[in-house]
Enzyme design. Sequence first.
Site, mmCIF file in Angstrom:
data_model
loop_
_atom_site.group_PDB
_atom_site.id
_atom_site.type_symbol
_atom_site.label_atom_id
_atom_site.label_comp_id
_atom_site.label_asym_id
_atom_site.label_seq_id
_atom_site.Cartn_x
_atom_site.Cartn_y
_atom_site.Cartn_z
ATOM 1 N N GLU A 21 2.418 6.623 -0.231
ATOM 2 C CA GLU A 21 3.608 7.354 0.217
ATOM 3 C C GLU A 21 4.846 6.514 -0.078
ATOM 4 O OE1 GLU A 21 5.239 9.004 4.542
ATOM 5 O OE2 GLU A 21 3.074 8.781 4.199
ATOM 6 N N GLU A 79 13.692 7.998 5.174
ATOM 7 C CA GLU A 79 13.687 8.707 6.445
ATOM 8 C C GLU A 79 14.946 8.354 7.227
ATOM 9 O OE1 GLU A 79 9.273 9.143 8.018
ATOM 10 O OE2 GLU A 79 9.649 7.073 7.366
#
Length: 256
Positions: free
Chosen positions: A132, A136
């Site tokens: 990943e 964020e």
Amino acid sequence: MLAQTVTVMLLASCFALGGVHAEERELGGSFFDDFDRLDPERWFASDGWSNGNHQSCGWSKNEIAVAGGVLQVGFSRNPAANRLYRCGELQSHARFSYGTYEARLKTPSEAPGLNAAFFTYGGPPIGEVHDEIDFEILLKDPARVQAGGYVGGKGVELATPLLPQPADKAFIDYAFVWEPGRVRYYVNGAPVHELGEPAPTPEHQQKLYFSLWSTETLSDWMGKFQDPGAPLTMEVDWVGYTAPGERCLFPQSITC
């Protein structure tokens, strides 16, 4: 503190698992999408499930829309998937590999307990290995962005650079360049973080995502959730992917 934060992120990353209902496609090539419309051949709106007890909202296709050339990823107090709130997630049909990933977006205003994300993910049920790459914005503090990810299900070194202006005040460009043995992160074209050898880096194909979601359990990481009192929207002006060996496929790209 950093190790503790990464451990909590590992729990939170389960939000990507909603891809179980999406049709898988072949490895994707370079593209640029300015969201004049929502292309069903490229995108899929998560709908009808949540990703675990940590998530206090359910994915709903009703929280995904395009208006005025902008993708809108929403959050509202409407029931979905046995949750009081519903939230939006858009994911690509195709998987991607090495290359340059870029998006221009603006988040909602400060809202503790919510996460606005631009990221790639390739773990279960999409693939066997949880790799990943993340940007964020934790809405407890829209002045910073978290740049990080996972390799083989383990959190990588995390950076939380201060943004040139708060993420909710104006559109900001986010980009990461994923190469064998290295990932470089950029904000408005300036480098803000880098992963590389001897630390491991992602190797497996991943899908591309945008999401806006909430928690009432991961308060140490995302802040104590407070009902925002009104619907929220993350806006995405455009997104692009440039495969290795290609460059300047759209004028906003850092490859130009």
